[in-house]
Design an enzyme around this catalytic site. Sequence first.
Site, mmCIF file in Angstrom:
data_model
loop_
_atom_site.group_PDB
_atom_site.id
_atom_site.type_symbol
_atom_site.label_atom_id
_atom_site.label_comp_id
_atom_site.label_asym_id
_atom_site.label_seq_id
_atom_site.Cartn_x
_atom_site.Cartn_y
_atom_site.Cartn_z
ATOM 1 C CD GLU A 38 -2.706 1.073 2.575
ATOM 2 O OE1 GLU A 38 -3.279 2.123 2.849
ATOM 3 O OE2 GLU A 38 -2.726 0.068 3.301
ATOM 4 N NE ARG A 267 3.055 -8.286 10.097
ATOM 5 C CZ ARG A 267 3.001 -7.080 9.493
ATOM 6 N NH1 ARG A 267 3.807 -6.110 9.839
ATOM 7 N NH2 ARG A 267 2.115 -6.846 8.559
ATOM 8 C CE LYS A 277 3.160 0.193 4.848
ATOM 9 N NZ LYS A 277 2.635 -0.023 3.497
HETATM 10 P P1 ATP Z 1 2.878 -2.264 8.060
HETATM 11 O O1 ATP Z 1 2.151 -3.096 9.059
HETATM 12 O O2 ATP Z 1 4.330 -2.147 8.301
HETATM 13 O O3 ATP Z 1 2.233 -0.952 7.812
HETATM 14 P P2 ATP Z 1 1.569 -3.456 5.900
HETATM 15 O O4 ATP Z 1 1.333 -4.904 6.020
HETATM 16 O O5 ATP Z 1 0.431 -2.550 6.134
HETATM 17 O O6 ATP Z 1 2.830 -3.084 6.742
HETATM 18 P P3 ATP Z 1 1.646 -3.363 3.087
HETATM 19 O O7 ATP Z 1 2.107 -2.265 2.229
HETATM 20 O O8 ATP Z 1 0.197 -3.658 3.138
HETATM 21 O O9 ATP Z 1 2.191 -3.073 4.524
HETATM 22 O O10 ATP Z 1 2.470 -4.685 2.808
HETATM 23 C C1 ATP Z 1 2.806 -5.214 1.565
HETATM 24 C C2 ATP Z 1 3.162 -6.653 1.749
HETATM 25 O O11 ATP Z 1 4.268 -6.775 2.624
HETATM 26 C C3 ATP Z 1 2.031 -7.441 2.359
HETATM 27 O O12 ATP Z 1 1.862 -8.629 1.623
HETATM 28 C C4 ATP Z 1 2.465 -7.721 3.756
HETATM 29 O O13 ATP Z 1 1.980 -8.945 4.198
HETATM 30 C C5 ATP Z 1 3.993 -7.735 3.621
HETATM 31 N N1 ATP Z 1 4.629 -7.337 4.877
HETATM 32 C C6 ATP Z 1 4.409 -6.219 5.587
HETATM 33 N N2 ATP Z 1 5.128 -6.213 6.722
HETATM 34 C C7 ATP Z 1 5.829 -7.377 6.736
HETATM 35 C C8 ATP Z 1 6.758 -7.965 7.638
HETATM 36 N N3 ATP Z 1 7.122 -7.358 8.781
HETATM 37 N N4 ATP Z 1 7.269 -9.176 7.326
HETATM 38 C C9 ATP Z 1 6.918 -9.794 6.178
HETATM 39 N N5 ATP Z 1 6.060 -9.291 5.282
HETATM 40 C C10 ATP Z 1 5.517 -8.091 5.547
HETATM 41 MG MG MG Z 2 -1.396 -2.788 5.068
#
Ligand code: ATP
Ligand code: MG
Length: 565
Positions: A38, A267, A277
């Site tokens: 995102e 994760r 983020k």
């Molecule tokens: P955050 O929680 O840090 O804001 P998010 O999951 O909202 O991260 P996205 O931009 O939606 O961030 O993530 C893109 C992809 O990266 C998703 O498929 C998510 O599952 C993966 N991802 C995000 N954080 C991690 C992590 N700590 N370890 C592994 N994969 C991750």
């Molecule tokens: Mg997200």
Amino acid sequence: MSVVPDAPAPLDFIREMIKEDVDANRNDGWVITRFPPEPNGYLHIGHAKSICLNFGLSLQFAPNARCHLRFDDTNPTKEEVEYVDSIKEDVKWLGFDWGDHLFYASDYFEKFYGFAVQLIEKGLAYVDDQTPEQMRVSRGTLTEPGKPSPDRDRSVAENIDLFARMKKGEFKEGACVLRAKIDMASPNLNLRDPVIYRILHAHHHRTGDAWCIYPMYDFAHPLSDALEGITHSLCTLEFEHHRPLYEWLIQSVDGLPSKPYQREFARLNLTYTVMSKRKLLRLVKDGLVSGWDDPRMPTISGIRRRGYTPVAIRSFCETIGLTKYPGLTDLALLEHCVREDLNRCAQRVYAVLRPIRVVLTNYPEGKVEFVELANNPEDESSGKRLVPLSRTLYIDSDDFMENPSAGFFRLSPGGEVRLKYAFCIICTEVVKDEGGQVVELRCTYDDATRRGVKPEGRPKVKGTIHWVSAEHAVDVEVRLYDRLFTVAQPEADAGEDGDFTKFMNPASLEVVTAKIEPSVKEAAPGKVYQFERVGYFFTDPKDSKPGNPVFNRTVTLKDSFVKAK
Ligand code: ATP
Ligand code: MG
């Protein structure tokens, strides 16, 4: 194929499952994955895990494989073009390529709308006028079933009309939503008629003001996957409870070009940092770091600026592997992977971070000799250089102790130490200023102890230290970065108020003026060095210039976390 040069392909439950699909020729043997960020912030090292997995699979199963980069840009209020650009740059920097397969969920808004209408027509979606609070209450709890909304049994015609008017902008934000009609009594709360569309009178970075209704992630994500022909939709564990909804949508919507399935892995959580983020944004917005690319940040742009390499990060991601259970990875493991790679490629130089003057009283005044040193003992092709040595030198103040403790084998009054690749010196006098601070050491050197010479019957000198010639040394700014937090789990330890910033490490950045050998004066920005005996350092890509280099400490030579006193 591994994403790390010369390493065997890793094996884990996801790769095994995919291999089974390929062996059984499901999806005609194709593996099509996606990385779906995102664009609401910069990528972090956790994303690198997902990138290495998804893009790694496309390499492993090539040529019948590919990985899409898809921006999940369904929430216009938090997204910015700056983030889109940085995400592309980061994925490329990590060494991956999406080829022609760059997508935006917003490109499918028209199709999503059509799918929503289709669900309404099938009696599988309805417009709900309840307030968000009413909806929250009627949704029930883990132990109590939900209560149907008074609008649940609206006619198809009425729903079609209301949804069209939502789209036209006739209603205010929050006035109504479109919900999937699934099961208000389901033990899985995600199936209790989840919201699939909401009204947002917001400008979107790609579609402008064309839309004022936006699909929810849980609706847009599976349908984007299906539209792109994704075969394996891999995401993190928090989406496990959303999987039934993913499957419900894939089954309920007609005309989808493919039927992907979702699987989840844990994760990455890393000690001594925060990863979400939202929290990283807070550090940036509150000025607690210098920006998204502050070298202390766990963002890809931060660690890139710090001097971490793509190879090190890919190797780290492969080392940690994939599990089905949440875990916590020690930052020391990441640092280990960084050292391993930098050891192979970093040019060695001499630099003294906290200089103390040493005068060799029996060394001729005005004489300069040049010591030939290997640029990298791990890589003969990197050649050799000449480092000047003269009567006045600098050594690191850490390498001198006026009252040496037991086991201290470096320089002390009357003690002897070897100057690395030169000769041994004995400290004959300690000169102090009025305040009692040591300002200079007077020493004698022993010509019979030069490199390669083994004098008979002389006791072995235990300590070896590095040095730079005072008249030739260059003053440079060195930024000594350390861990951003003083505790391993700042989020977990934050307690009730959730304020993790109270654990920020006040010693996470110390700036010193170091004395460095002249060979690095013209160093280009973005180049890695090993300061011998000290650590790995990287010329800052933004602030460093040939003639005036600025160094970031990438990592110390050994694990030596300095907590604030
Ligand atoms: P955050 O929680 O840090 O804001 P998010 O999951 O909202 O991260 P996205 O931009 O939606 O961030 O993530 C893109 C992809 O990266 C998703 O498929 C998510 O599952 C993966 N991802 C995000 N954080 C991690 C992590 N700590 N370890 C592994 N994969 C991750
Ligand atoms: Mg997200």
